[in-house]
Design a protein around this motif. Structure first.
Motif, PDB file in Angstrom:
ATOM      1  N   UNK A  45       0.826  -1.203   0.000  1.00  0.00           N
ATOM      2  CA  UNK A  45       0.000   0.000   0.000  1.00  0.00           C
ATOM      3  C   UNK A  45       0.860   1.252   0.000  1.00  0.00           C
ATOM      4  N   UNK A  46       1.932   1.217   0.758  1.00  0.00           N
ATOM      5  CA  UNK A  46       2.811   2.373   0.892  1.00  0.00           C
ATOM      6  C   UNK A  46       3.503   2.716  -0.418  1.00  0.00           C
ATOM      7  N   UNK A  47       4.073   1.725  -1.104  1.00  0.00           N
ATOM      8  CA  UNK A  47       4.807   2.042  -2.333  1.00  0.00           C
ATOM      9  C   UNK A  47       3.846   2.491  -3.436  1.00  0.00           C
ATOM     10  N   UNK A  48       2.654   1.922  -3.464  1.00  0.00           N
ATOM     11  CA  UNK A  48       1.663   2.387  -4.446  1.00  0.00           C
ATOM     12  C   UNK A  48       1.287   3.838  -4.183  1.00  0.00           C
ATOM     13  N   UNK A  49       1.096   4.167  -2.920  1.00  0.00           N
ATOM     14  CA  UNK A  49       0.746   5.539  -2.555  1.00  0.00           C
ATOM     15  C   UNK A  49       1.885   6.496  -2.885  1.00  0.00           C
ATOM     16  N   UNK A  50       3.123   6.108  -2.584  1.00  0.00           N
ATOM     17  CA  UNK A  50       4.265   6.962  -2.886  1.00  0.00           C
ATOM     18  C   UNK A  50       4.347   7.253  -4.385  1.00  0.00           C
ATOM     19  N   UNK A  51       4.141   6.244  -5.184  1.00  0.00           N
ATOM     20  CA  UNK A  51       4.169   6.450  -6.639  1.00  0.00           C
ATOM     21  C   UNK A  51       3.012   7.339  -7.088  1.00  0.00           C
ATOM     22  N   UNK A  52       1.848   7.171  -6.469  1.00  0.00           N
ATOM     23  CA  UNK A  52       0.665   7.930  -6.880  1.00  0.00           C
ATOM     24  C   UNK A  52       0.811   9.417  -6.606  1.00  0.00           C
ATOM     25  N   UNK A  53       1.547   9.789  -5.542  1.00  0.00           N
ATOM     26  CA  UNK A  53       1.698  11.206  -5.208  1.00  0.00           C
ATOM     27  C   UNK A  53       2.986  11.799  -5.767  1.00  0.00           C
ATOM     28  N   UNK A  54       3.695  11.043  -6.580  1.00  0.00           N
ATOM     29  CA  UNK A  54       4.894  11.584  -7.232  1.00  0.00           C
ATOM     30  C   UNK A  54       6.155  11.457  -6.418  1.00  0.00           C
ATOM     31  N   UNK A  55       6.218  10.440  -5.539  1.00  0.00           N
ATOM     32  CA  UNK A  55       7.420  10.235  -4.730  1.00  0.00           C
ATOM     33  C   UNK A  55       7.988   8.829  -4.916  1.00  0.00           C
ATOM     34  N   UNK A  56       8.221   8.413  -6.154  1.00  0.00           N
ATOM     35  CA  UNK A  56       8.690   7.045  -6.387  1.00  0.00           C
ATOM     36  C   UNK A  56      10.216   6.922  -6.331  1.00  0.00           C
ATOM     37  N   UNK A  57      10.829   7.449  -5.275  1.00  0.00           N
ATOM     38  CA  UNK A  57      12.280   7.404  -5.102  1.00  0.00           C
ATOM     39  C   UNK A  57      12.558   6.581  -3.845  1.00  0.00           C
ATOM     40  N   UNK A  58      13.246   5.442  -4.013  1.00  0.00           N
ATOM     41  CA  UNK A  58      13.430   4.507  -2.916  1.00  0.00           C
ATOM     42  C   UNK A  58      14.912   4.226  -2.687  1.00  0.00           C
ATOM     43  N   UNK A  59      15.352   4.448  -1.471  1.00  0.00           N
ATOM     44  CA  UNK A  59      16.719   4.147  -1.054  1.00  0.00           C
ATOM     45  C   UNK A  59      16.744   2.715  -0.525  1.00  0.00           C
ATOM     46  N   UNK A  60      17.565   1.872  -1.158  1.00  0.00           N
ATOM     47  CA  UNK A  60      17.549   0.443  -0.848  1.00  0.00           C
ATOM     48  C   UNK A  60      18.989  -0.050  -0.720  1.00  0.00           C
ATOM     49  N   UNK A  61      19.334  -0.589   0.430  1.00  0.00           N
ATOM     50  CA  UNK A  61      20.704  -1.036   0.626  1.00  0.00           C
ATOM     51  C   UNK A  61      20.802  -2.483   1.046  1.00  0.00           C
ATOM     52  N   UNK A  62      21.886  -3.123   0.599  1.00  0.00           N
ATOM     53  CA  UNK A  62      22.288  -4.424   1.125  1.00  0.00           C
ATOM     54  C   UNK A  62      23.243  -4.126   2.282  1.00  0.00           C
ATOM     55  N   UNK A  63      22.837  -4.448   3.494  1.00  0.00           N
ATOM     56  CA  UNK A  63      23.588  -4.054   4.683  1.00  0.00           C
ATOM     57  C   UNK A  63      24.450  -5.180   5.254  1.00  0.00           C
ATOM     58  N   UNK A  64      24.642  -6.248   4.501  1.00  0.00           N
ATOM     59  CA  UNK A  64      25.341  -7.410   5.046  1.00  0.00           C
ATOM     60  C   UNK A  64      26.841  -7.333   4.830  1.00  0.00           C
ATOM     61  N   UNK A  65      27.453  -6.305   5.432  1.00  0.00           N
ATOM     62  CA  UNK A  65      28.887  -6.118   5.296  1.00  0.00           C
ATOM     63  C   UNK A  65      29.359  -5.242   6.450  1.00  0.00           C
ATOM     64  N   UNK A  66      30.606  -5.422   6.842  1.00  0.00           N
ATOM     65  CA  UNK A  66      31.213  -4.561   7.842  1.00  0.00           C
ATOM     66  C   UNK A  66      30.421  -4.512   9.128  1.00  0.00           C
ATOM     67  N   UNK A  67      30.251  -3.317   9.696  1.00  0.00           N
ATOM     68  CA  UNK A  67      29.550  -3.199  10.989  1.00  0.00           C
ATOM     69  C   UNK A  67      28.073  -3.531  10.915  1.00  0.00           C
ATOM     70  N   UNK A  68      27.525  -3.674   9.686  1.00  0.00           N
ATOM     71  CA  UNK A  68      26.104  -3.968   9.542  1.00  0.00           C
ATOM     72  C   UNK A  68      25.842  -5.418   9.125  1.00  0.00           C
ATOM     73  N   UNK A  69      26.842  -6.290   9.232  1.00  0.00           N
ATOM     74  CA  UNK A  69      26.674  -7.685   8.830  1.00  0.00           C
ATOM     75  C   UNK A  69      25.742  -8.385   9.824  1.00  0.00           C
ATOM     76  N   UNK A  70      24.471  -8.415   9.489  1.00  0.00           N
ATOM     77  CA  UNK A  70      23.478  -8.924  10.441  1.00  0.00           C
ATOM     78  C   UNK A  70      22.403  -9.763   9.766  1.00  0.00           C
TER      79      UNK A  70
END
Length: 338
Positions: A45-70
């Motif tokens: 629901x959230x991503x559909x809404x974000x796209x509908x209001x013109x905010x389809x910019x998503x920060x997405x990270x793979x955090x499995x390295x260094x201090x964030x290897x979890x």
């Protein structure tokens, strides 16, 4: 609040993400472990809404390295969410992460291939080259970033909390060699933390138009929206000022109320009041939180950038932290933007 209730009619505006970037929404949705903090139905629901209001910019990270290897799966969950939402790749922008913690032992090519496979896409649009624990060869970083651009794995790149001297070196080396320069800096920036983004060093680069600002950690892990003892992991406490930020919460709450706004709206609107800010990166874990964030646009229009900056002036707690990226204590920080 649910999608069936009255929704904001706000359309999220766009700004240019730096001199070699593109027009992007002023909202960047994501940050650390966003997608594993909500149900799949909520995420869809959230991503559909974000796209509908013109905010389809998503920060997405793979955090499995260094201090964030979890063993984080947040990027995998994001990809599954987008597919379940029925959104095509052309419907949204992805900003990925390139970490320097194991660079160059882990190559950018290997990291990008793995990151894209985890999301289930062929290419990102932007990447942020993250901070590092040990010294790195910045010139080689620029060359290796260019190789990934040439390979079609992303088009533009930014830097994350780099010391000023490294940012300047990357810009100057790219210009001298005809390579793609970083176009934005993702920096800690909020009502409370301002020295790196507003100080004379990065502030100079913003004023010269050499970089744009992507504001991150804008809620200080939730502290600036009332979660004064966060239970989840949050970003580093640069300068050791977190307890001062906790102590500032009542003033943040009261200022937001005086402006007929929520603390989250105040925090986002404050960042957008800075002309250097191209967009604001924040995380949400519910549909209601995203709807609340949309109210920041109305607040900025209603109150105005100058009044917001003036009203929030006394909330700046890291004035004694050096703004050049070295984070050595100093005095007399002068603000360039704000």
């Amino acid at each position: 609040m649910t999608p069936d209730e009255a929704l904001s009619t706000a359309a999220v505006p766009t700004r240019i993400l730096g001199p070699s970037g593109e027009l992007v929404p002023v909202f960047a949705l994501g940050s650390w472990n966003t997608w594993d903090r909500m149900s799949r139905d909520t995420a869809v629901t959230l991503v559909r809404r974000a796209c509908a209001v013109g905010a389809p910019f998503f920060d997405v990270g793979n955090y499995n390295l260094g201090p964030h290897a979890e063993g984080a799966r947040t990027d995998i969950l994001f990809g599954e969410t987008m597919r379940e939402a029925g959104l095509s790749r052309e419907d949204y922008l992805v900003c990925g992460k390139l970490w320097l913690w194991d660079y160059p032992n882990t190559s950018f090519a290997d990291w990008m291939r793995d990151s894209l496979d985890r999301i289930g896409i062929d290419a990102a649009d932007y990447v942020v080259v993250g901070d590092h624990l040990d010294p790195v060869d910045i010139r080689q970083v620029v060359l290796d970033v260019q190789a990934e651009i040439d390979a079609g794995r992303f088009r533009h790149w930014g830097i994350n909390n780099w010391p000023y001297e490294e940012a300047l070196l990357a810009l100057d080396f790219a210009a001298a060699e005809g390579l793609t320069p970083p176009t934005f800096a993702q920096l800690k920036y909020s009502l409370a933390r301002r020295s790196m983004a507003e100080g004379e060093f990065y502030g100079r680069l913003f004023a010269q138009g050499r970089l744009a600002l992507q504001a991150s950690d804008v809620f200080e892990g939730g502290i600036l929206v009332g979660k004064t003892r966060p239970e989840r992991r949050i970003g580093a406490d640069v300068g050791g000022v977190r307890e001062q930020i906790v102590a500032s919460w009542p003033r943040v709450r009261d200022l937001a109320a005086s402006l007929d706004a929520t603390p989250a709206q105040l925090g986002i609107a404050f960042c957008l009041a800075n002309p250097a800010t191209a967009n604001v990166l924040f995380g949400v874990s519910s549909f209601a939180q995203f709807e609340d964030a949309l109210g920041a646009l109305d607040l900025l229009d209603r109150v105005g950038a100058d009044r917001l900056a003036t009203a929030a002036a006394d909330l700046w707690v890291d004035r004694a932290v050096n703004p050049d990226g070295t984070w050595a204590p100093t005095a007399g920080v002068s603000s360039i933007a704000g």
